[in-house]
Write a protein that holds these residues in place. Structure first.
Motif, PDB file in Angstrom:
ATOM      1  N   PRO A 132      -3.323  44.459  50.803  1.00 30.90           N
ATOM      2  CA  PRO A 132      -3.650  45.409  49.746  1.00 30.90           C
ATOM      3  C   PRO A 132      -5.040  45.169  49.173  1.00 30.90           C
ATOM      4  CG  PRO A 132      -1.892  43.929  49.051  1.00 30.90           C
ATOM      5  CD  PRO A 132      -2.215  43.596  50.465  1.00 30.90           C
ATOM      6  N   GLU A 133      -5.722  46.259  48.886  1.00 26.68           N
ATOM      7  CA  GLU A 133      -7.075  46.220  48.328  1.00 26.68           C
ATOM      8  C   GLU A 133      -7.165  47.240  47.197  1.00 26.68           C
ATOM      9  OE1 GLU A 133      -9.617  44.315  49.344  1.00 26.68           O
ATOM     10  OE2 GLU A 133      -8.826  43.532  51.215  1.00 26.68           O
ATOM     11  N   SER A 134      -8.226  47.139  46.410  1.00 27.12           N
ATOM     12  CA  SER A 134      -8.548  48.146  45.405  1.00 27.12           C
ATOM     13  C   SER A 134      -9.670  49.007  45.950  1.00 27.12           C
ATOM     14  CB  SER A 134      -8.981  47.490  44.097  1.00 27.12           C
ATOM     15  OG  SER A 134      -7.897  46.801  43.514  1.00 27.12           O
ATOM     16  N   CYS A 178      -2.514  54.524  41.388  1.00 28.51           N
ATOM     17  CA  CYS A 178      -1.308  55.232  41.810  1.00 28.51           C
ATOM     18  C   CYS A 178      -0.933  56.264  40.745  1.00 28.51           C
ATOM     19  CB  CYS A 178      -0.167  54.242  42.018  1.00 28.51           C
ATOM     20  SG  CYS A 178       1.404  55.022  42.456  1.00 28.51           S
ATOM     21  N   SER A 179      -0.728  57.500  41.177  1.00 28.67           N
ATOM     22  CA  SER A 179      -0.370  58.552  40.222  1.00 28.67           C
ATOM     23  C   SER A 179       1.066  58.404  39.716  1.00 28.67           C
ATOM     24  CB  SER A 179      -0.557  59.933  40.853  1.00 28.67           C
ATOM     25  OG  SER A 179       0.248  60.080  42.006  1.00 28.67           O
ATOM     26  N   HIS A 180       1.837  57.515  40.306  1.00 23.05           N
ATOM     27  CA  HIS A 180       3.209  57.301  39.853  1.00 23.05           C
ATOM     28  C   HIS A 180       3.318  56.113  38.898  1.00 23.05           C
ATOM     29  CE1 HIS A 180       7.538  57.460  39.883  1.00 23.05           C
ATOM     30  NE2 HIS A 180       7.579  56.166  40.179  1.00 23.05           N
ATOM     31  N   CYS A 181       2.801  54.937  39.318  1.00 26.29           N
ATOM     32  CA  CYS A 181       3.013  53.727  38.507  1.00 26.29           C
ATOM     33  C   CYS A 181       1.723  53.149  37.905  1.00 26.29           C
ATOM     34  CB  CYS A 181       3.729  52.656  39.326  1.00 26.29           C
ATOM     35  SG  CYS A 181       2.692  51.880  40.600  1.00 26.29           S
ATOM     36  N   GLY A 182       0.565  53.635  38.344  1.00 32.24           N
ATOM     37  CA  GLY A 182      -0.691  53.156  37.776  1.00 32.24           C
ATOM     38  C   GLY A 182      -1.292  51.944  38.456  1.00 32.24           C
ATOM     39  N   PHE A 214      -3.678  48.902  47.083  1.00 32.61           N
ATOM     40  CA  PHE A 214      -3.116  49.749  48.125  1.00 32.61           C
ATOM     41  C   PHE A 214      -3.333  49.145  49.503  1.00 32.61           C
ATOM     42  CE2 PHE A 214      -4.447  52.444  44.653  1.00 32.61           C
ATOM     43  CZ  PHE A 214      -3.408  53.339  44.509  1.00 32.61           C
ATOM     44  N   LYS A 215      -2.425  49.470  50.419  1.00 34.33           N
ATOM     45  CA  LYS A 215      -2.644  49.243  51.838  1.00 34.33           C
ATOM     46  C   LYS A 215      -3.147  50.558  52.407  1.00 34.33           C
ATOM     47  CE  LYS A 215       0.549  45.515  52.772  1.00 34.33           C
ATOM     48  NZ  LYS A 215       1.643  45.041  53.613  1.00 34.33           N
ATOM     49  N   LYS A 216      -4.138  50.481  53.272  1.00 32.85           N
ATOM     50  CA  LYS A 216      -4.775  51.675  53.818  1.00 32.85           C
ATOM     51  C   LYS A 216      -4.239  51.961  55.214  1.00 32.85           C
ATOM     52  CE  LYS A 216      -9.384  53.030  55.240  1.00 32.85           C
ATOM     53  NZ  LYS A 216     -10.773  52.587  55.252  1.00 32.85           N
ATOM     54  N   ARG A 217      -3.889  53.227  55.464  1.00 33.62           N
ATOM     55  CA  ARG A 217      -3.415  53.660  56.775  1.00 33.62           C
ATOM     56  C   ARG A 217      -4.074  54.983  57.138  1.00 33.62           C
ATOM     57  NH1 ARG A 217      -1.714  49.224  56.385  1.00 33.62           N
ATOM     58  NH2 ARG A 217       0.376  48.464  56.751  1.00 33.62           N
ATOM     59  N   GLU A 218      -4.265  55.198  58.425  1.00 32.33           N
ATOM     60  CA  GLU A 218      -4.745  56.482  58.917  1.00 32.33           C
ATOM     61  C   GLU A 218      -3.549  57.254  59.443  1.00 32.33           C
ATOM     62  OE1 GLU A 218      -7.865  58.300  62.179  1.00 32.33           O
ATOM     63  OE2 GLU A 218      -8.050  56.219  61.554  1.00 32.33           O
ATOM     64  N   ALA A 219      -3.516  58.549  59.178  1.00 31.91           N
ATOM     65  CA  ALA A 219      -2.396  59.374  59.633  1.00 31.91           C
ATOM     66  C   ALA A 219      -2.939  60.667  60.225  1.00 31.91           C
ATOM     67  CB  ALA A 219      -1.469  59.688  58.471  1.00 31.91           C
ATOM     68  N   GLN A 220      -2.363  61.088  61.329  1.00 26.89           N
ATOM     69  CA  GLN A 220      -2.762  62.337  61.955  1.00 26.89           C
ATOM     70  C   GLN A 220      -2.011  63.482  61.282  1.00 26.89           C
ATOM     71  OE1 GLN A 220      -2.131  62.509  66.173  1.00 26.89           O
ATOM     72  NE2 GLN A 220      -3.725  64.032  66.428  1.00 26.89           N
ATOM     73  N   LEU A 221      -2.730  64.556  60.992  1.00 25.57           N
ATOM     74  CA  LEU A 221      -2.136  65.723  60.344  1.00 25.57           C
ATOM     75  C   LEU A 221      -1.759  66.737  61.421  1.00 25.57           C
ATOM     76  CD1 LEU A 221      -4.702  66.031  57.423  1.00 25.57           C
ATOM     77  CD2 LEU A 221      -2.464  64.916  57.393  1.00 25.57           C
ATOM     78  N   CYS A 268       0.701  52.507  47.748  1.00 18.20           N
ATOM     79  CA  CYS A 268       0.755  51.650  46.561  1.00 18.20           C
ATOM     80  C   CYS A 268       1.521  50.367  46.858  1.00 18.20           C
ATOM     81  CB  CYS A 268       1.405  52.406  45.411  1.00 18.20           C
ATOM     82  SG  CYS A 268       1.594  51.407  43.917  1.00 18.20           S
ATOM     83  N   GLU A 269       0.927  49.251  46.471  1.00 12.91           N
ATOM     84  CA  GLU A 269       1.559  47.943  46.692  1.00 12.91           C
ATOM     85  C   GLU A 269       2.840  47.792  45.871  1.00 12.91           C
ATOM     86  OE1 GLU A 269       0.107  43.345  46.740  1.00 12.91           O
ATOM     87  OE2 GLU A 269      -0.564  44.533  45.035  1.00 12.91           O
ATOM     88  N   ASP A 270       2.902  48.404  44.686  1.00 12.63           N
ATOM     89  CA  ASP A 270       4.067  48.229  43.815  1.00 12.63           C
ATOM     90  C   ASP A 270       5.220  49.177  44.147  1.00 12.63           C
ATOM     91  OD1 ASP A 270       2.958  46.139  42.419  1.00 12.63           O
ATOM     92  OD2 ASP A 270       2.358  47.354  40.698  1.00 12.63           O
ATOM     93  N   CYS A 271       4.933  50.485  44.256  1.00 13.50           N
ATOM     94  CA  CYS A 271       6.041  51.447  44.369  1.00 13.50           C
ATOM     95  C   CYS A 271       6.088  52.186  45.705  1.00 13.50           C
ATOM     96  CB  CYS A 271       5.990  52.456  43.225  1.00 13.50           C
ATOM     97  SG  CYS A 271       4.663  53.677  43.352  1.00 13.50           S
ATOM     98  N   GLY A 272       5.054  52.050  46.539  1.00 15.45           N
ATOM     99  CA  GLY A 272       5.062  52.698  47.843  1.00 15.45           C
ATOM    100  C   GLY A 272       4.617  54.144  47.838  1.00 15.45           C
TER     101      GLY A 272
END
Length: 81
Positions: A12-14, A24-28, A32-39, A61-65
């Motif tokens: 996890p990084e900032s 994080c818009s949920h827990c603040g 985070f862990k960074k991932r690439e995803a294909q759309l 998010c490291e805390d809540c996912g």
């Protein structure tokens, strides 16, 4: 290969985006862990052309996912520690 099977970071990084700390818009949380995803789109998948779909970056998010999505990876920077 799973949905987040490539582009993995070590831990996890900032991050900042557009000069602001990403939280994080949920827990603040700001780690985070960074991932690439294909759309994938139905049309490109039906024609077996998934390799031409766009990709995005998901910060998990490291805390809540919770996922925070960014289309432009170039706007993300490591936050100063």
């Amino acid at each position: 290969m799973g949905f987040f099977g490539f582009g993995k970071s070590d831990g996890p990084e900032s991050y900042t985006a557009a000069g602001k700390l990403v939280t994080c818009s949920h827990c603040g949380c700001d780690r985070f862990k960074k991932r690439e995803a294909q759309l994938n789109t139905a049309l490109m998948s039906a024609m077996d052309l998934d390799c031409f779909n766009e990709s995005a970056v998901a910060l998990i998010c490291e805390d809540c996912g919770h996922l925070e999505w960014f289309i432009n990876e170039g706007c993300l920077r490591f936050a100063d520690q």
